[in-house]
Design a protein around this motif. Structure first.
Motif, PDB file in Angstrom:
ATOM      1  N   ILE A 190       0.834  -1.201   0.000  1.00  0.00           N
ATOM      2  CA  ILE A 190       0.000   0.000   0.000  1.00  0.00           C
ATOM      3  C   ILE A 190       0.872   1.255   0.000  1.00  0.00           C
ATOM      4  O   ILE A 190       0.574   2.249  -0.682  1.00  0.00           O
ATOM      5  CB  ILE A 190      -0.947  -0.015   1.217  1.00  0.00           C
ATOM      6  N   ASN A 191       1.972   1.236   0.745  1.00  0.00           N
ATOM      7  CA  ASN A 191       2.874   2.392   0.765  1.00  0.00           C
ATOM      8  C   ASN A 191       3.436   2.700  -0.614  1.00  0.00           C
ATOM      9  O   ASN A 191       3.643   3.872  -0.966  1.00  0.00           O
ATOM     10  CB  ASN A 191       4.029   2.150   1.745  1.00  0.00           C
ATOM     11  N   THR A 192       3.700   1.668  -1.404  1.00  0.00           N
ATOM     12  CA  THR A 192       4.196   1.884  -2.769  1.00  0.00           C
ATOM     13  C   THR A 192       3.137   2.573  -3.616  1.00  0.00           C
ATOM     14  O   THR A 192       3.441   3.485  -4.397  1.00  0.00           O
ATOM     15  CB  THR A 192       4.608   0.546  -3.406  1.00  0.00           C
ATOM     16  N   HIS A 193       1.871   2.153  -3.460  1.00  0.00           N
ATOM     17  CA  HIS A 193       0.776   2.814  -4.184  1.00  0.00           C
ATOM     18  C   HIS A 193       0.679   4.293  -3.802  1.00  0.00           C
ATOM     19  O   HIS A 193       0.311   5.130  -4.632  1.00  0.00           O
ATOM     20  CB  HIS A 193      -0.559   2.128  -3.865  1.00  0.00           C
ATOM     21  N   LEU A 194       1.005   4.605  -2.566  1.00  0.00           N
ATOM     22  CA  LEU A 194       0.904   5.989  -2.086  1.00  0.00           C
ATOM     23  C   LEU A 194       2.125   6.823  -2.459  1.00  0.00           C
ATOM     24  O   LEU A 194       2.224   7.987  -2.054  1.00  0.00           O
ATOM     25  CB  LEU A 194       0.720   5.988  -0.567  1.00  0.00           C
ATOM     26  N   GLY A 195       3.069   6.244  -3.205  1.00  0.00           N
ATOM     27  CA  GLY A 195       4.233   6.993  -3.672  1.00  0.00           C
ATOM     28  C   GLY A 195       5.332   7.146  -2.660  1.00  0.00           C
ATOM     29  O   GLY A 195       6.189   8.029  -2.797  1.00  0.00           O
TER      30      GLY A 195
END
Length: 440
Positions: A190-195
């Motif tokens: 999820i952190n990767t999706h959030l940039g």
């Protein structure tokens, strides 16, 4: 492909290229042989015109990871014609392939044994100061069948790997945001999706998504539709955030949810407790009255024949489909005579050469005025009518009138196709004169 010896398929001085075994965005993968020691190898080709070449960086990462258990050895990197070439150990099928062989479901025991090995692989990679950044079933392969490592899970394809800390000082890379996505959207954190900048926690969270994929057969955020890839990735990220872990892990052993809760609560630069994560799956095996004996689902399928039998069947099916497709390319006649054409008298026919020489052209037995195979059916004279009785004497009177009426109908039907001619009129008059009864 080879500038050294294209005829013998020798590249990199002493590596022979064999059959293709894979292809993707990275390039092409071939099976081959090291001619020095007859060792099977894999050869990875990447176009030198690639917009984002990765093979050289991947080779350097492999060299830095040399000696790590579960990471294949590399032997050569160079250029061959218009390609970059990487030579490495030959391995078996990927976990994604094995997942397909097993009907796209793994048992909790198999997933627990996979999890233990994958956690260990990632731990070794992290200890060498790298994060993987592209966890997915396609990038984890087992050893070659029949070898001592046939049940060892290997991590491959380090094109996305990146150092997360300084190798000497161990100072962690600073936290950052507004980063572009890197990895596979289905499994990324999820952190990767959030940039947010990726770290060790993101590799472990991605692995947790892989474990649930193996147990469930699919993930809740698969199959989402969007107009662009960017919108699709946003939808996937939103679905991941809105899916509670209880819902994601519902119906499966509690250890998988405990794993997900732990890795999602790690801080950016926190060192994960790999031993604790492995112990979760040891506890699961103990609770299932199972042991980590290396007997995965793919070694038990097909009545104990294993995944190799499925691979052979799949190859045979692909070969059979290819043969059937080739047969369908046989040319068929471009003109098919319909029943209506057969019944139409004096119709012009197209020239058709039969693809089967043993079959004779069909004859129009109904009209008797043409046959399949002639470019234009020539008008033919009406057949001679010979009327005989049992005694061989000609019959006249009423019978002659019936014949006259029948001939008139036939003549009217043929007017549209056959023009009148004086010879046909004379023929009909002569025939009628023979049929009319003479006075005694």
């Amino acid at each position: 492909m080879s500038s050294t010896s294209s005829h013998s398929n020798i590249v990199g001085v002493h590596y022979r290229v064999g059959k293709k075994i894979g292809e993707g965005s990275f390039g092409m993968l071939f099976q081959g042989v090291n001619l020095v020691n007859n060792q099977p190898i894999a050869l990875k080709f990447e176009s030198r015109k690639s917009e984002v070449p990765q093979l050289r960086d991947e080779y350097l990462t492999y060299k830095l990871l040399m000696g790590v258990p579960g990471v294949p050895n590399v032997y050569y990197y160079g250029q061959e014609g218009m390609y970059n070439l990487l030579v490495m150990d030959l391995l078996g099928p990927s976990l994604e392939d094995l997942f397909d062989y097993c009907g796209r479901r793994f048992s909790p025991k198999t997933v627990a044994m996979i999890a233990k090995q994958m956690i260990t692989r990632i731990q070794y990679i992290h200890e060498r100061h790298f994060i993987y950044r592209d966890i997915k079933p396609d990038n984890f392969l087992i050893g070659v069948h029949g070898s001592k490592a046939e049940n060892v899970i290997y991590a491959v394809d380090f094109g996305m790997a990146k150092q997360y800390r300084d190798p000497k000082t161990h100072i962690h890379r600073p936290y950052n945001e507004h980063k572009s996505l890197s990895g596979t959207a289905r499994y990324m954190s999820i952190n990767t999706h959030l940039g947010r900048e990726q770290s060790r926690r993101d590799d472990l969270e991605s692995m947790g998504h892989v474990f649930m994929y193996f147990l469930r057969g699919s993930l809740p955020w698969q199959g989402l539709k969007a107009a662009t890839n960017k919108q699709k990735y946003e939808k996937i990220g939103e679905k991941k955030q809105m899916t509670p872990l209880k819902e994601l892990c519902d119906g499966f052993p509690k250890e998988f949810m405990q794993y997900m809760v732990y890795v999602r609560n790690l801080s950016y630069d926190e060192k994960p407790d790999y031993d604790y994560l492995r112990s979760l799956f040891d506890s699961l095996l103990l609770r299932l009255n199972e042991v980590d004996d290396g007997r995965f689902d793919w070694s038990l399928i097909n009545n104990g024949k294993g995944w190799q039998y499925s691979a052979v069947k799949q190859h045979a099916a692909q070969h059979r489909h290819a043969q059937e497709a080739a047969k369908q390319q046989i040319a068929v006649p471009q003109y098919t005579r319909s029943r209506q054409n057969l019944m139409q008298p004096n119709s012009k026919q197209l020239l058709v050469s039969s693809p089967y020489p043993s079959l004779q052209p069909l004859r129009n037995d109904t009209a008797r005025n043409g046959r399949l195979g002639s470019s234009t059916a020539a008008p033919q004279s009406q057949p001679q009518l010979t009327l005989t009785s049992s005694g061989g004497q000609q019959q006249y009177g009423q019978r002659g009138v019936q014949i006259e009426q029948r001939l008139r109908k036939s003549n009217d039907a043929s007017r549209t196709a056959t023009p009148k001619s004086s010879s046909k009129k004379k023929f009909h008059l002569r025939l009628l004169s023979c049929c009319v009864a003479k006075p005694k």
